[in-house]
Structures are given as C-alpha cells and as structure tokens.
Design an enzyme around this catalytic site. Sequence first.
Site, PDB file in Angstrom:
ATOM      1  N   THR A  12       0.811  -1.220   0.000  1.00 43.67           N
ATOM      2  CA  THR A  12       0.000   0.000   0.000  1.00 43.67           C
ATOM      3  C   THR A  12       0.844   1.269   0.000  1.00 43.67           C
ATOM      4  OG1 THR A  12      -0.050  -0.255   2.402  1.00 43.67           O
ATOM      5  CG2 THR A  12      -1.985  -1.030   1.188  1.00 43.67           C
ATOM      6  N   GLY A  13       2.165   1.142  -0.033  1.00 38.28           N
ATOM      7  CA  GLY A  13       3.042   2.318   0.041  1.00 38.28           C
ATOM      8  C   GLY A  13       3.344   2.897  -1.327  1.00 38.28           C
ATOM      9  N   VAL A  15       6.194   2.875  -3.109  1.00 33.30           N
ATOM     10  CA  VAL A  15       6.910   1.947  -3.995  1.00 33.30           C
ATOM     11  C   VAL A  15       6.029   0.737  -4.306  1.00 33.30           C
ATOM     12  CG1 VAL A  15       8.916   0.426  -4.189  1.00 33.30           C
ATOM     13  CG2 VAL A  15       9.175   2.686  -3.155  1.00 33.30           C
ATOM     14  N   CYS A 133      17.566   4.864  -4.264  1.00 30.41           N
ATOM     15  CA  CYS A 133      17.067   5.527  -5.484  1.00 30.41           C
ATOM     16  C   CYS A 133      18.096   6.476  -6.099  1.00 30.41           C
ATOM     17  CB  CYS A 133      15.770   6.269  -5.182  1.00 30.41           C
ATOM     18  SG  CYS A 133      15.737   7.084  -3.598  1.00 30.41           S
ATOM     19  N   GLN A 160      16.584  15.817  -3.845  1.00 31.49           N
ATOM     20  CA  GLN A 160      15.708  14.650  -3.747  1.00 31.49           C
ATOM     21  C   GLN A 160      14.281  15.001  -3.325  1.00 31.49           C
ATOM     22  OE1 GLN A 160      19.557  12.090  -2.286  1.00 31.49           O
ATOM     23  NE2 GLN A 160      17.592  11.102  -1.972  1.00 31.49           N
ATOM     24  N   SER A 163       8.682  12.304  -2.121  1.00 27.83           N
ATOM     25  CA  SER A 163       8.192  10.920  -2.186  1.00 27.83           C
ATOM     26  C   SER A 163       9.287   9.911  -1.867  1.00 27.83           C
ATOM     27  CB  SER A 163       7.574  10.604  -3.547  1.00 27.83           C
ATOM     28  OG  SER A 163       8.536  10.752  -4.566  1.00 27.83           O
ATOM     29  N   ARG A 240      17.239  17.512   0.374  1.00 24.29           N
ATOM     30  CA  ARG A 240      15.814  17.271   0.135  1.00 24.29           C
ATOM     31  C   ARG A 240      15.204  18.579  -0.371  1.00 24.29           C
ATOM     32  NH1 ARG A 240      13.786  12.387  -0.090  1.00 24.29           N
ATOM     33  NH2 ARG A 240      14.566  11.830   1.966  1.00 24.29           N
ATOM     34  N   HIS A 247      14.032  12.675  -8.538  1.00 25.79           N
ATOM     35  CA  HIS A 247      15.291  13.136  -7.943  1.00 25.79           C
ATOM     36  C   HIS A 247      16.183  13.724  -9.049  1.00 25.79           C
ATOM     37  CE1 HIS A 247      14.052  11.221  -4.358  1.00 25.79           C
ATOM     38  NE2 HIS A 247      14.920  10.227  -4.270  1.00 25.79           N
TER      39      HIS A 247
HETATM   40  N1  LIG Z   1      10.136   6.136  -1.967  1.00 24.74           N
HETATM   41  C1  LIG Z   1      11.231   5.982  -2.701  1.00 24.74           C
HETATM   42  O1  LIG Z   1      11.562   6.786  -3.585  1.00 24.74           O
HETATM   43  C2  LIG Z   1      12.102   4.779  -2.478  1.00 24.74           C
HETATM   44  C3  LIG Z   1      13.131   4.529  -3.367  1.00 24.74           C
HETATM   45  C4  LIG Z   1      13.981   3.434  -3.153  1.00 24.74           C
HETATM   46  C5  LIG Z   1      13.758   2.615  -2.073  1.00 24.74           C
HETATM   47  N2  LIG Z   1      12.730   2.890  -1.219  1.00 24.74           N
HETATM   48  C6  LIG Z   1      12.530   1.975  -0.101  1.00 24.74           C
HETATM   49  O2  LIG Z   1      11.326   1.260  -0.324  1.00 24.74           O
HETATM   50  C7  LIG Z   1      10.696   0.967   0.936  1.00 24.74           C
HETATM   51  C8  LIG Z   1       9.255   1.494   0.919  1.00 24.74           C
HETATM   52  O3  LIG Z   1       9.285   2.877   0.771  1.00 24.74           O
HETATM   53  P1  LIG Z   1       7.970   3.719   0.433  1.00 24.74           P
HETATM   54  O4  LIG Z   1       8.468   5.031  -0.008  1.00 24.74           O
HETATM   55  O5  LIG Z   1       7.035   2.948  -0.424  1.00 24.74           O
HETATM   56  O6  LIG Z   1       7.301   3.857   1.908  1.00 24.74           O
HETATM   57  P2  LIG Z   1       5.777   4.118   2.320  1.00 24.74           P
HETATM   58  O7  LIG Z   1       5.049   4.872   1.266  1.00 24.74           O
HETATM   59  O8  LIG Z   1       5.839   4.702   3.673  1.00 24.74           O
HETATM   60  O9  LIG Z   1       5.134   2.657   2.384  1.00 24.74           O
HETATM   61  C9  LIG Z   1       5.487   1.747   3.392  1.00 24.74           C
HETATM   62  C10 LIG Z   1       4.731   0.444   3.175  1.00 24.74           C
HETATM   63  O10 LIG Z   1       5.168  -0.487   4.153  1.00 24.74           O
HETATM   64  C11 LIG Z   1       4.047  -0.993   4.864  1.00 24.74           C
HETATM   65  N3  LIG Z   1       4.400  -1.326   6.239  1.00 24.74           N
HETATM   66  C12 LIG Z   1       4.796  -0.496   7.228  1.00 24.74           C
HETATM   67  N4  LIG Z   1       5.024  -1.172   8.371  1.00 24.74           N
HETATM   68  C13 LIG Z   1       4.759  -2.478   8.079  1.00 24.74           C
HETATM   69  C14 LIG Z   1       4.782  -3.676   8.827  1.00 24.74           C
HETATM   70  N5  LIG Z   1       5.146  -3.681  10.122  1.00 24.74           N
HETATM   71  N6  LIG Z   1       4.432  -4.838   8.218  1.00 24.74           N
HETATM   72  C15 LIG Z   1       4.073  -4.849   6.916  1.00 24.74           C
HETATM   73  N7  LIG Z   1       4.019  -3.743   6.145  1.00 24.74           N
HETATM   74  C16 LIG Z   1       4.363  -2.575   6.730  1.00 24.74           C
HETATM   75  C17 LIG Z   1       3.015   0.111   4.801  1.00 24.74           C
HETATM   76  O11 LIG Z   1       1.730  -0.418   5.070  1.00 24.74           O
HETATM   77  P3  LIG Z   1       0.525   0.503   5.651  1.00 24.74           P
HETATM   78  O12 LIG Z   1      -0.114   1.162   4.450  1.00 24.74           O
HETATM   79  O13 LIG Z   1      -0.378  -0.487   6.296  1.00 24.74           O
HETATM   80  O14 LIG Z   1       1.131   1.467   6.613  1.00 24.74           O
HETATM   81  C18 LIG Z   1       3.208   0.555   3.345  1.00 24.74           C
HETATM   82  O15 LIG Z   1       2.585  -0.357   2.487  1.00 24.74           O
HETATM   83  C19 LIG Z   1      11.604   1.581   1.997  1.00 24.74           C
HETATM   84  O16 LIG Z   1      12.502   0.606   2.452  1.00 24.74           O
HETATM   85  C20 LIG Z   1      12.346   2.665   1.236  1.00 24.74           C
HETATM   86  O17 LIG Z   1      13.601   2.971   1.819  1.00 24.74           O
HETATM   87  C21 LIG Z   1      11.902   3.931  -1.390  1.00 24.74           C
END
Ligand SMILES: NC(=O)c1ccc[n+]([C@@H]2O[C@H](COP(=O)([O-])OP(=O)(O)OC[C@H]3O[C@@H](n4cnc5c(N)ncnc54)[C@H](OP(=O)(O)O)[C@@H]3O)[C@@H](O)[C@H]2O)c1
Length: 345
Positions: A12-13, A15, A133, A160, A163, A240, A247
């Site tokens: 649901t996040g 990514v 990223c 950066q 998001s 940021r 980015h």
């Molecule tokens: N955003 C970027 O540009 C980017 C780029 C490269 C790598 N990343 C990495 O990708 C990962 C996700 O990032 P994001 O930006 O998508 O974050 P996000 O939007 O905050 O989404 C986090 C996701 O993880 C879930 N979650 C949180 N706690 C959990 C738990 N205890 N058990 C199971 N699911 C859980 C959340 O579910 P709920 O909806 O239920 O809270 C949500 O689906 C991170 O490790 C980040 O460092 C991100």
Amino acid sequence: MRALDISVVGATGAVGTALIKLLEKSEIAINRLQLFSSGSGARQFKFRDQTYLVEALRDIGDIADTKTDIAFFCAGDDVSAKWGAPFASQGTLVIDNSNSFRMNPDVPLIVPQVNACSLTVRPPSRIVANPDCSTIQLVRALKPLIATFDIHQIILTTYQAASGMGLLGCKELLNGAQAVIEGSAGPPAERFPVPLAFNVIPQIGEISREGVAIEERKLVQESRKIFGMPHLQLTATCVRVPVKTGHSEAVYVEFDDHVRLEQVRELLANEPGVRLYADEIRDGYPTPRCLGDPADVHVGQVRVNPENPRGLWMWVVADNLQVGAALNALLIAQLAIANNLIGET
Ligand SMILES: NC(=O)c1ccc[n+]([C@@H]2O[C@H](COP(=O)([O-])OP(=O)(O)OC[C@H]3O[C@@H](n4cnc5c(N)ncnc54)[C@H](OP(=O)(O)O)[C@@H]3O)[C@@H](O)[C@H]2O)c1
C-alpha cells in the site's frame, strides 16, 4: 516458464503501489499474488481482473504460508530486517528495496542495466538488494563513462523529492505548502528534519560524527559495490527539495585525462535507457516535474569545465519511485527469471 507465485510486502506504500502497476503490465505470468501491509485499514487491489485483499504481515501464523517464488519487500528497513531472511528460508527469492542487506557480501546489489553479470547464480542468501534511489540513476548515467575512461573523482549534489520518504513524505509536503499559502506556520515536521514546504534541507538521514549523512554514505558504498570499484573516489551532498516526485543530481566527473564533449555525448546517447538532451538550446533540459518516460534516466546540461578540460558536469534526473525503486525491482525479477534462479532447483 510456469506462472509464478508472487508476494509484495508494503503493497500500500509509494513503492509498493508503483510496483503492483508495473507487475500488472509486465509479461510475468502470475499464478498467485499475496499482498501485505501493516494492516492499518482494510485495502484491496484490482489486478488483472481479480480483486486481492491486502493482509497484515503480523497475522501470518506459519512462516511456511509465505512461501512464494518471489517476494518484493517495500516496507522499510525494520520489516525487511525482521521478515526478509524468514521469507528467503522458504526458498523464496526476496527482492528487497530497503537498506537492510545492501552491503551484505552474500547479497548481490543489482541495477540490471549496469551489473547484470552479478546475478547469474542463485545468491546463497536468496536475497537480492535494490540500491538506493539516488544511487540507481547515478550509476546508470555513469556506466558508459566508467566503462570508457579512467575516473579521478566524482563529486555530486542531489536534489531529492519528498516521495523518497514515502506517501507520508508527500502528504507532509502538500499539507505544509497548503498551510504556508494560507498564511499559517503549518504542521511541525515529522518525516523531515525541518518543514520541507518552500524550503531545502541539506540532510537526508542521520548525520555521523564525521558529518556525513546516511544517504551520502550509501551513495558512495553502493556505487563502489555495483561497479566493483572499492577505491572509486566519490563524494556527495544530499539535499531534500520540495518536489513531489523525481530526484535530480548535479554530477561533476573528473577524469584522468582530457575529455572530448562530443565523445561523452555519443556515449550517453547510445546508452540504453538514458535519454540525452544533447543540445540545451534545442532540447532544453530535464526537470523532475516535466519528465518524459519514467523508465529512463534523463541527462542534460552536459558540459566540459572551461577551467579544467578533465572535468565534466551533467544534470541527471529520474523518477525515484520507478527507476529508483519499483522498475529496478521488476527488472531484477525478470533477470532472475531469465537466468533460471527461481524455484527450488
Ligand atoms: N520512496 C522511494 O523513492 C524509495 C526509493 C527506493 C527505495 N525505497 C525503499 O522502499 C521501501 C518502501 O518505501 P515507500 O516510499 O514505499 O514507503 P511508504 O510509502 O511509507 O510505504 C510503506 C509500506 O510499508 C508498509 N508497512 C509499514 N510497516 C509495516 C509492517 N510492520 N508490516 C508490513 N508492512 C508494513 C506500509 O503499510 P501501511 O499502508 O499499512 O502502513 C506501506 O505499504 C523503503 O525501504 C524505502 O527505503 C523507497
């Protein structure tokens, strides 16, 4: 190849949702899809004409129930650290977006356009890491230059987007901007060290005693691992900026010898997945808000330093959710499938 069982943790996040859209359009045949989140509210996704309910990861009773062919982890460092190895122990190939395993020697750190050769055999950990990223777009732009020239050093500044801190990072930027426009101080910063709206913040991640922020250290270590160049001289300032997605990086590459601009332009123009804006007057330059194909790394403002013919500047922009995360993870999966690394044998 048979249809695969796939799970997405963090569905649901920012990514996770980008990844599900890419998976849906991909040619990967899927037998069973399992979607996990923290369980904070019931969610469902339509995927190839079927509806899938998102499950709470904590509700898994038996770890054997998590056995799939591929599990994409997009839920942050703590979730990957806790669940990555148990999933992998079931024979699942874990493709991890977090920072938890990237520097582990048993875990390949893969950008398929750059170091596909590092994923030809099944990793003993059964985990493959997706780099940060800002690293992915940097190494994709640097690849043809590193393959052709000797590099003295690389100095860069990143710009950066919000998001990069997930859906809550975006929300905080938008709410903060709205509040400032309406004349109030706005909510206090939560995902960022100080409010991001109408601001720039020269800190991404905790700062070490030496004054280096985590994001800056990751760029150095991950680039060295991906290129297999432990002595690559690279230093960064990560900033940021109040941009929603995309980015940008101002990259200065100093070579051992003089460099010809025409040769650099030709190398970048011929690099698959790199879109070169060769002539600033004719083509302009890439910006995160008006980016073209989100699968490409966009490179513009390529110029030789008039004070030093060994120095070259370029401006590198990419979609952090696609190039920087979801698309790279999907390409890793496709590479693993092509190399027969999925399943028990
Ligand atoms: N955003 C970027 O540009 C980017 C780029 C490269 C790598 N990343 C990495 O990708 C990962 C996700 O990032 P994001 O930006 O998508 O974050 P996000 O939007 O905050 O989404 C986090 C996701 O993880 C879930 N979650 C949180 N706690 C959990 C738990 N205890 N058990 C199971 N699911 C859980 C959340 O579910 P709920 O909806 O239920 O809270 C949500 O689906 C991170 O490790 C980040 O460092 C991100």
